[in-house]
Design an enzyme around this catalytic site. Sequence first.
Site, PDB file in Angstrom:
ATOM      1  CD  GLN A 138      37.426  52.591  59.073  1.00 54.92           C
ATOM      2  OE1 GLN A 138      37.714  52.871  57.999  1.00 54.92           O
ATOM      3  NE2 GLN A 138      38.191  52.012  59.999  1.00 54.92           N
ATOM      4  CG  HIS A 166      38.085  55.685  53.995  1.00 54.08           C
ATOM      5  ND1 HIS A 166      37.010  56.075  54.690  1.00 54.08           N
ATOM      6  CD2 HIS A 166      38.424  54.554  54.851  1.00 54.08           C
ATOM      7  CE1 HIS A 166      36.570  55.504  55.659  1.00 54.08           C
ATOM      8  NE2 HIS A 166      37.495  54.557  55.799  1.00 54.08           N
ATOM      9  CB  CYS A 168      36.793  59.907  49.518  1.00 55.99           C
ATOM     10  SG  CYS A 168      36.788  59.549  51.298  1.00 55.99           S
TER      11      CYS A 168
HETATM   12 ZN   LIG Z   1      34.819  60.278  51.777  1.00 60.32          ZN
END
Ligand SMILES: [Zn+2]
Length: 213
Positions: A138, A166, A168
Amino acid sequence: MNLPLPSAAKLAKPDVTAERPSRSEAEAAVRTLLLWAGDDPEREGLLDTPARVARAYEEFFSGYKEDPTALLARSFEETDGYDEMVVLRDIRLESHCEHHMVPIIGRVHVAYLPKDRVVGISKLARVVEAYARRLQIQEKLTAQIANCIQEALQPRGVAVVIEAAHQCMTTRGVHKPGVTMMTSRMLGEFRDDAGLRREFLSLVKNGAPAPEA
Ligand SMILES: [Zn+2]
């Protein structure tokens, strides 16, 4: 569809020269991942998955083919002296994190202070898209968008704020849904003038709902 898996030798080959693999090589790589996940790529529901994933990747990562600066090449000088802030708020962000290749979903707010020239607002959204459709972090994405507008338009200032979730972080690892990351880059007068920065941030804050992920 019965695609051959790439040979071990081929997989081990360092791709420093980065020759673009063929579509069937990309599809074979997806089959490998399906097997590795523990499923059977030959079962009916997965037969066309490698081809679908390759097509999806073409869309997710189409930004590599774009030249974002060129998108801003056409600008307009007939502005009757308009020199106030131009703000584009809540541009939908769909990107992928370069560490896990999972989605980053959020919003981008862009502003600039025109000097002599303005661009069509859809062009700003396309610049965001051209950088977002690549593997990203980002911070870098935020800087790239701001730098591109600064370079192409030479305005008095550029401000970019990104708020994004995100996957993740929400669907793996620490599993923290609802957490969003905020990044900003201020150039020119936005960097020097705290009042201007406040004005931009308050314009952006009013009414922006939290991004869903
Ligand atoms: Zn990630």
